[in-house]
Design a protein around this motif. Structure first.
Motif, mmCIF file in Angstrom:
data_model
loop_
_atom_site.group_PDB
_atom_site.id
_atom_site.type_symbol
_atom_site.label_atom_id
_atom_site.label_comp_id
_atom_site.label_asym_id
_atom_site.label_seq_id
_atom_site.Cartn_x
_atom_site.Cartn_y
_atom_site.Cartn_z
ATOM 1 N N ASP A 74 0.901 -1.421 0.213
ATOM 2 C CA ASP A 74 -0.055 0.009 0.062
ATOM 3 C C ASP A 74 0.732 1.274 -0.018
ATOM 4 O O ASP A 74 2.088 1.317 -0.049
ATOM 5 C CB ASP A 74 -1.074 0.310 1.122
ATOM 6 C CG ASP A 74 -0.303 -0.081 2.579
ATOM 7 O OD1 ASP A 74 0.892 0.100 2.764
ATOM 8 O OD2 ASP A 74 -0.917 -0.512 3.325
ATOM 9 N N LEU A 75 0.546 1.898 -0.670
ATOM 10 C CA LEU A 75 0.738 3.564 -0.138
ATOM 11 C C LEU A 75 2.138 3.982 1.192
ATOM 12 O O LEU A 75 3.121 4.552 1.006
ATOM 13 C CB LEU A 75 0.311 4.933 0.074
ATOM 14 C CG LEU A 75 0.322 6.062 -0.173
ATOM 15 C CD1 LEU A 75 1.327 6.555 -1.540
ATOM 16 C CD2 LEU A 75 -0.602 6.924 0.330
ATOM 17 N N LYS A 76 1.652 3.167 1.855
ATOM 18 C CA LYS A 76 2.499 3.175 3.618
ATOM 19 C C LYS A 76 4.064 2.206 2.887
ATOM 20 O O LYS A 76 4.698 3.051 3.417
ATOM 21 C CB LYS A 76 1.688 2.650 5.070
ATOM 22 C CG LYS A 76 0.817 3.485 5.070
ATOM 23 C CD LYS A 76 0.388 2.814 6.454
ATOM 24 C CE LYS A 76 0.212 1.388 6.611
ATOM 25 N NZ LYS A 76 -1.137 1.262 5.961
ATOM 26 N N ASP A 77 4.270 1.804 2.231
ATOM 27 C CA ASP A 77 5.254 0.505 1.837
ATOM 28 C C ASP A 77 6.089 1.285 0.556
ATOM 29 O O ASP A 77 7.111 1.753 0.952
ATOM 30 C CB ASP A 77 4.653 -0.861 1.303
ATOM 31 C CG ASP A 77 4.588 -1.615 2.662
ATOM 32 O OD1 ASP A 77 4.451 -1.515 3.604
ATOM 33 O OD2 ASP A 77 4.067 -2.389 1.770
ATOM 34 N N VAL A 78 5.389 2.229 0.144
ATOM 35 C CA VAL A 78 6.206 3.146 -0.426
ATOM 36 C C VAL A 78 6.554 4.482 -0.309
ATOM 37 O O VAL A 78 8.135 4.423 -0.247
ATOM 38 C CB VAL A 78 5.229 3.908 -1.601
ATOM 39 C CG1 VAL A 78 5.844 4.873 -2.930
ATOM 40 C CG2 VAL A 78 4.624 2.470 -2.088
ATOM 41 N N LEU A 79 5.627 5.171 0.656
ATOM 42 C CA LEU A 79 6.840 6.369 1.888
ATOM 43 C C LEU A 79 7.470 5.714 2.219
ATOM 44 O O LEU A 79 8.982 6.300 3.052
ATOM 45 C CB LEU A 79 5.330 7.389 2.481
ATOM 46 C CG LEU A 79 4.117 7.325 1.486
ATOM 47 C CD1 LEU A 79 3.236 7.953 2.343
ATOM 48 C CD2 LEU A 79 4.955 8.915 0.235
ATOM 49 N N GLN A 80 7.781 4.471 2.812
ATOM 50 C CA GLN A 80 8.688 4.456 3.307
ATOM 51 C C GLN A 80 10.108 3.948 3.277
ATOM 52 O O GLN A 80 10.890 3.938 3.554
ATOM 53 C CB GLN A 80 8.261 2.761 4.591
ATOM 54 C CG GLN A 80 9.422 2.017 5.778
ATOM 55 C CD GLN A 80 9.044 1.202 6.217
ATOM 56 O OE1 GLN A 80 8.404 0.284 4.947
ATOM 57 N NE2 GLN A 80 9.581 0.571 7.446
ATOM 58 N N ASN A 81 10.057 3.426 1.847
ATOM 59 C CA ASN A 81 11.781 3.608 1.263
ATOM 60 C C ASN A 81 11.953 4.749 0.739
ATOM 61 O O ASN A 81 11.924 4.416 -1.148
ATOM 62 C CB ASN A 81 11.777 2.096 0.452
ATOM 63 C CG ASN A 81 11.140 1.120 1.695
ATOM 64 O OD1 ASN A 81 12.090 1.128 2.151
ATOM 65 N ND2 ASN A 81 10.126 1.338 1.877
ATOM 66 N N LEU A 82 11.882 6.695 0.517
ATOM 67 C CA LEU A 82 11.858 6.810 -0.216
ATOM 68 C C LEU A 82 13.173 8.049 0.616
ATOM 69 O O LEU A 82 12.413 8.109 2.108
ATOM 70 C CB LEU A 82 11.002 7.967 -0.880
ATOM 71 C CG LEU A 82 9.998 7.151 -1.732
ATOM 72 C CD1 LEU A 82 9.323 8.052 -2.100
ATOM 73 C CD2 LEU A 82 11.595 6.814 -2.896
ATOM 74 N N PRO A 83 13.996 8.476 -0.008
ATOM 75 C CA PRO A 83 14.407 10.301 0.604
ATOM 76 C C PRO A 83 13.753 10.973 1.194
ATOM 77 O O PRO A 83 12.605 11.480 0.861
ATOM 78 C CB PRO A 83 15.417 10.276 0.059
ATOM 79 C CG PRO A 83 15.054 10.270 -1.433
ATOM 80 C CD PRO A 83 13.950 9.116 -1.478
ATOM 81 N N GLY A 84 14.062 11.614 2.671
ATOM 82 C CA GLY A 84 13.649 12.937 3.238
ATOM 83 C C GLY A 84 11.676 12.945 3.125
ATOM 84 O O GLY A 84 10.972 13.955 3.674
ATOM 85 N N ILE A 85 11.957 11.599 3.798
ATOM 86 C CA ILE A 85 10.192 11.461 4.611
ATOM 87 C C ILE A 85 10.004 10.518 5.720
ATOM 88 O O ILE A 85 11.476 10.116 6.158
ATOM 89 C CB ILE A 85 9.879 10.239 3.604
ATOM 90 C CG1 ILE A 85 9.754 10.301 1.980
ATOM 91 C CG2 ILE A 85 8.527 9.392 3.872
ATOM 92 C CD1 ILE A 85 8.372 11.459 1.643
ATOM 93 N N GLU A 86 9.827 11.294 6.753
ATOM 94 C CA GLU A 86 9.658 10.947 7.761
ATOM 95 C C GLU A 86 8.750 10.274 7.877
ATOM 96 O O GLU A 86 7.295 10.446 7.539
ATOM 97 C CB GLU A 86 9.293 12.454 8.738
ATOM 98 C CG GLU A 86 10.215 13.647 8.374
ATOM 99 C CD GLU A 86 10.971 13.051 8.067
ATOM 100 O OE1 GLU A 86 12.139 12.417 8.803
ATOM 101 O OE2 GLU A 86 11.717 14.085 7.742
#
Length: 705
Positions: free
Chosen positions: A84-96
Motif C-alpha cells: 500500500d502507500l505506506k510501504d512506498v513512503l517508507q523507502n524514499l529519501p526525505g520522508i519522515e
C-alpha cells in the motif's frame, strides 16, 4: 500542422484535475499494446526520462520538471512487493515515517506530524480530510490499480494551494488512456502473528469500445493486526494509565487491532473527437481501522475509527483547431464521514470506564476549476492559466457517551442523546463553512535549443476567513552536457488553520514556508542515473500557544530545516537497483527532536530469468531524540535507537500454460530479520514510542485475462 494537433501532440494522455487547477492533458488514444513494457526492459536513460505531471501540471521528464520529485512505477510496486502507500513512503529519501499501525504519522523534509502539511491527490484531485486537513493514510490506499506515484518534495502552494506545505503525493491510477486493455483479479494472503491473518482481494478491468473507455477496479482488505499486548503493558510504551490498562487486559478486554478497507473506482473517458473528451467517474474509499497503538487507550478492545470518502468528478477538455490553446473544465465533489469510538481514557470512578463516540458526519467539498494550456508553435513557451472556486461544508462534530453494550461503530449520532449536551461544539459553527476563489499562472520558456528552461509562476487565493494570500515559485533548469543538468528552485507555500484553531483565535493567519533548492541531475552511459539535492526550508508564522496568555493560539513560531537528498538508480548485467540517502538538521535546534538526521536505503533486483526476479530492500535511520512522560507525568527527553529493516520479494511474472491465462505469483518477507524497531511519537509525548511490526510473510497471485 494545425494548432489543435500541435497542442494535442505536445500534451500527453494523462488527464488530471487538481484543487486550484486542472491538468487535463489530451492526445489521440494510445492503444494498450504500446504500454505493455516491463521496467526491466528500460535502459537507465529511459528511466531517467520517465515523464511526470505533478511538478508543473504538464508532462515533463523528472530532470526538467521544476521540482524535486520521486516516481514509483507500477513495475517497481510489483518488484519490491509494496502492499500500500505506506510501504512506498517508507523507502524514499526525505520522508519522515512513523507507523503506529493506525493511520500513518510523519511528513516530509523535517516536518513530522499527521501528514496535514502534505497535499494528497488521486489523479490530481485532493483527498485530505476536510475537517482536520490531514492526509489520512491507513490501509485504504492499496496499489492494485496504480499506474505510478509521484512525490514532490518541497512547497507547492503556487500550484496546489493550501496545505501543499512540505510537498505533494499524487497517486495516478490506471485507465483506458494509460494502461493495457484487459482484466485481472488478484488475491493476497499474509501471516503476521497467525497464519493468513491478512487477506486481500482486488480486481481491475479496462475496456475500450470505439470512443468510450471504461475502467473498473476495486479492493477488499481484511487484517488482524499484530498483537502488541506485551508492549502496551510496559512503561516503555507509556506510564499513563498503565495500572488501569493492565487491569482491563487481565479482565476480559484483550488487545485487538482489526482492520478492513474497501476502495472502488469507476471511470469513463469518452473521446468526442481527436481533440475533445469527457471524463467522469467516482472513487469510493472506506477504512475501518482498529487504531493500533497510536493512542494510550485504556481498552483496545473497544477502539475503532471508520473513515469514508467518496469523490465524484466530471471533466471536459478541448484543444482548439485554430489556436494553440487547450481548455479544461473540471468539477469534482468530495463527501466524507468519520466515526470514532473509544473507551474513556481518564479514570473517573467508572468500572469499566464508559465508552464514547466522536463523529464528524456529512462533510462535503465542491470545486470548479477552469484551466487554459497555451503552447504556441512559433516560440518555445508553455503557459498555464487558471481560476477556480472551492467551498467546504464540514459537518458539526458530535460527541456522546455510550452504553458498554453499544459496540456498533459507524452509526450516526444525528438525533441521538449527547454527552456533553447538544451544542457542545457550537463554537465551531462559524468555521464549518469555508470558501475560496483563486487564480494561478505559470509560464515556462526554453532557450538555446531547450538546454535552458525558466519557470515562473504564482497563485492568489482569497479565503472567507483569513483573507488574501499569494505564493510564487521559480525554477531554472540548465543542461550542462548530454546527461548532466542542474536546477535552481525557489518556492512558497501556506498551511491553513484548522477549524479547531480558529475557535481559539479567529484572527489567525496561515503558516508560511519558503524553500530554496539546488540540484544536480545525471544520466550517464546507461549504467546509472539520479539526482543530488541541497535544500533550505524556512517556516514562519507557525501557529503556537502564546507564551503569556494560556490557551490562546498566535502566529509566532518559526523553524528552519536544511538538508541533502540523493537518489541513484543503477544497472549492471542482471542486477539493477537504487540507493538513497538523506540528511536533515535544524541549524537553530541541535536536538532536532522526532527526526532522524541521517537516513539511508537501498533496493536490489536480480533478474534470475526473463520472468523471475528476486528483490532485496533495506533501510537504516540513526538515533532519534523524542519526548516522553515520566511516572510523575513530567515531559522528558528520550532516545529512540537506530532503525534497521530489510524486505525480500521473489516474483514470477507472465507464467503461462495452454490451460490457464497469464499469471503473476510473488512471495514477500517484511522485516526479514525480525528487528525490534521503535518509532518516536511525532505528535507529542504520550505514548512515547511505537513498536514496529515483526517479521511477516505475504503471498500474492494475479491472473490476467
Amino acid at each position: 500542422m494545425s494548432a489543435a494537433h500541435r497542442i494535442s501532440s505536445a500534451i500527453p494522455i494523462l488527464s488530471i484535475g487538481v484543487l486550484g487547477g486542472s491538468l487535463s492533458l489530451t492526445t489521440p488514444i494510445v492503444w494498450a499494446q504500446e504500454w505493455n513494457v516491463k521496467l526491466l526492459d528500460y535502459s537507465l536513460e529511459e528511466l531517467g526520462n520517465i515523464e511526470v505531471v505533478t511538478a508543473s501540471r504538464r508532462m515533463q521528464t523528472v530532470a526538467e520538471a521544476p521540482a524535486t520529485i520521486y516516481v514509483i512505477t507500477e513495475d517497481e510496486i510489483k518488484q519490491y512487493g509494496y502492499r500500500d502507500l505506506k510501504d512506498v513512503l517508507q523507502n524514499l529519501p526525505g520522508i519522515e515515517y512513523v507507523n503506529a499501525h493506525s493511520n500513518l504519522q510523519g511528513g516530509q523534509r523535517g516536518f513530522a506530524e499527521n501528514w496535514a502539511q502534505t497535499r494528497l491527490l488521486i489523479n490530481g484531485r485532493p483527498m485530505n480530510k476536510l475537517w482536520s486537513g490531514e492526509a489520512y493514510i491507513a490501509s485504504q490506499y492499496t496499489l492494485n490499480n496504480v499506474k505510478q506515484i509521484e512525490i514532490v518534495q518541497g512547497p507547492a502552494s503556487a500550484l496546489y494551494g493550501a496545505d501543499a506545505y512540505t510537498g505533494v503525493i499524487n497517486i495516478i491510477t490506471k485507465s483506458s488512456d494509460n494502461s493495457p486493455l484487459g482484466s485481472d483479479i488478484s488475491t493476497a494472503l499474509g501471516s503476521v502473528d497467525e497464519a493468513f491473518d491478512s487477506k486481500q482481494f482486488s480486481f481491475n478491468s479496462i475496456s475500450q469500445n470505439k470512443n468510450l473507455g471504461v475502467t473498473l477496479s476495486g479492493t477488499v482488505f481484511n487484517q488482524s493486526g499484530p498483537d502488541f499486548t506485551d508492549f502496551i503493558r510496559t512503561a516503555q510504551y507509556t506510564e499513563d494509565n498503565i495500572q488501569l490498562r493492565n487491569e482491563m487486559l487481565d479482565n476480559g478486554n484483550p488487545y485487538r487491532d482489526d482492520n478492513r478497507s474497501y476502495n472502488i473506482n469507476v471511470d469513463f473517458i469518452y473521446r468526442i473527437d481527436l481533440t475533445s473528451s469527457v471524463n467522469a467517474g467516482v472513487y469510493f474509499l472506506r477504512d475501518e481501522d482498529g487504531g493500533g497503538i497510536e493512542n494510550p487507550e485504556i481498552s483496545y478492545t473497544n477502539f475503532g475509527y471508520d473513515s469514508e470518502q467518496v469523490l465524484t468528478y466530471l471533466k471536459f477538455e478541448n484543444a482548439f483547431d485554430t489556436y494553440p490553446v487547450k481548455l479544461t473544465v473540471d468539477v469534482f465533489n468530495e463527501d466524507e464521514d468519520d466515526y470514532i469510538r473509544f473507551q474513556n481514557r481518564e479514570d473517573e470512578g467508572d468500572n469499566p470506564p464508559y465508552l464514547a463516540a466522536f463523529n464528524v458526519e456529512d462533510s462535503r467539498a465542491y470545486t470548479v476549476n477552469v484551466q487554459f494550456d497555451i503552447n504556441p508553435e512559433s516560440v518555445p513557451n508553455y503557459l498555464i492559466a487558471g481560476f477556480g472556486y472551492y467551498n467546504v461544508d464540514i459537518g458539526e462534530p458530535a460527541f456522546t457517551g455510550l452504553s458498554t453494550t453499544d459496540t456498533t461503530l459507524g452509526s450516526s449520532l444525528v438525533g441521538r442523546y449527547f454527552y456533553p449536551p447538544a451544542g457542545y461544539f457550537s463554537n465551531l459553527s462559524p468555521y464549518l463553512y469555508q470558501k475560496k476563489v483563486y487564480v494561478y499562472l505559470q509560464d515556462q520558456h526554453s532557450f538555446f535549443d531547450d538546454r535552458l528552461q525558466l519557470t515562473l509562476g504564482g497563485r492568489y487565493d482569497h479565503h472567507n476567513i483569513y483573507g488574501d494570500i499569494t505564493n510564487i515559485r521559480s525554477g531554472l533548469y540548465f543542461q550542462l552536457t548530454e546527461g548532466w543538468a542542474i536546477k535552481a528552485l525557489y518556492g512558497e507555500a501556506f498551511h491553513e488553520p484548522t477549524m479547531f484553531e480558529f475557535t481559539e483565535n479567529d484572527n489567525l493567519n496561515p503558516a508560511r514556508m519558503e524553500t530554496s533548492e539546488l540540484s544536480l541531475h545525471f544520466n550517464s552511459n546507461h549504467d546509472f542515473s539520479g539526482q543530488l539535492v541541497y535544500f533550505q526550508n524556512h517556516a514562519f508564522n507557525l501557529i503556537e500557544e502564546a507564551p503569556t496568555i494560556e490557551d490562546i493560539l498566535v502566529n509566532i513560531g518559526s523553524k528552519k530545516v536544511e538538508g541533502v537528498e540523493s537518489l541513484v538508480k543503477w544497472r549492471y548485467s542482471q542486477l539493477r537497483g537504487n540507493v538513497w540517502y538523506s540528511y536533515e538538521r535544524d541549524p537553530d535546534d541541535p536536538d532536532f527532536k522526532e527526526i532522524a538526521k541521517n537516513k539511508f536505503g537501498f533496493g536490489i533486483i536480480y533478474g534470475i530469468t526473463e520472468t523471475v526476479s528476486l528483490s532485496f530492500q533495506g533501510k537504516y535511520t540513526d538515533k532519534i531524540k523524542g519526548n516522553a512522560l515520566d511516572k510523575d507525568f513530567n515531559e522528558i527527553t528520550i532516545t529512540i535507537p537506530e532503525y534497521k529493516s530489510f524486505n525480500l520479494t521473489l516474483l514470477a511474472q507472465q507464467m503461462r500454460s495452454s490451460t490457464f491465462p497469464d499469471a503473476d505469483v510473488s512471495v514477500s518477507v517484511y522485516n526479514l530479520f525480525d528487528e525490534k524497531n521503535l518509532y518516536p511519537d511525532v505528535r507529542g509525548a504520550n505514548p512515547s514510542r511505537y513498536l514496529e511490526e515483526g517479521r511477516s510473510v505475504y503471498v500474492r497471485g494475479t491472473i490476467y485475462y
